[in-house]
Design an enzyme around this catalytic site. Structure first.
Site: not given
Ligand code: TYD
Length: 135
Positions: A51
């Site tokens: 992303h």
């Molecule tokens: P995700 O965006 O999939 O992680 P990455 O970018 O490493 O692939 O995040 C995993 C889950 O955690 C998603 O449901 C969103 C949540 N999340 C939070 O609640 N707070 C945060 O600060 C972050 C980074 C993720």
């Protein structure tokens, strides 16, 4: 266009007891830290991220082990290795990023300029390209 990715070498404040690294907002990194999160216990072969952000700036620090980060500004792609607990790597807004090749013991600390906000994410590559073309 050249990607404006910065690396930061944080001051080492360790002594004969061992290492200590401190990171201060607006001094060691160029933004106020509103959130930290960290990733560990990443299973072998996992690739995550996929992303970009509309307004969020981040600095990554692999405080244990190592991992790789692919950054992509829509024109150019660059891969970085994070393997030093005293080095930060910027992930500015508008950069598509993927993290991969995590060592089993990797702990990836992320310093972020804002609170978590799902609306700030560009979660598909197409959406990312459309966003940066409209800048
Ligand atoms: P995700 O965006 O999939 O992680 P990455 O970018 O490493 O692939 O995040 C995993 C889950 O955690 C998603 O449901 C969103 C949540 N999340 C939070 O609640 N707070 C945060 O600060 C972050 C980074 C993720």
């Amino acid at each position: 266009m050249t990607m404006d990715i910065k690396t930061f070498t944080f001051p080492l404040r360790g002594d004969d007891r061992g290492a200590l690294v401190a990171v201060e907002q607006l001094k060691d990194i160029p933004f106020e830290i509103k959130r930290i999160y960290y990733i560990y216990g990443t299973r072998s072969g996992v690739r995550r991220g996929f992303h970009a952000h509309k307004t969020l700036d981040q600095v990554l620090v692999c405080v244990n082990g190592f991992c790789k980060v692919l950054m992509d500004d829509g024109e150019e792609k660059k891969t970085f290795i994070l393997d030093k607990p005293y080095e930060g790597l910027s992930v500015p807004r508008h950069i598509w990023h993927e993290m991969f090749d995590f060592s089993q013991d990797a702990v990836l600390l992320v310093l972020a300029s804002d609170l978590y906000c799902e609306d700030d994410y560009l979660r598909s590559y197409e959406q990312f390209l459309t966003f940066i073309k409209g800048k």
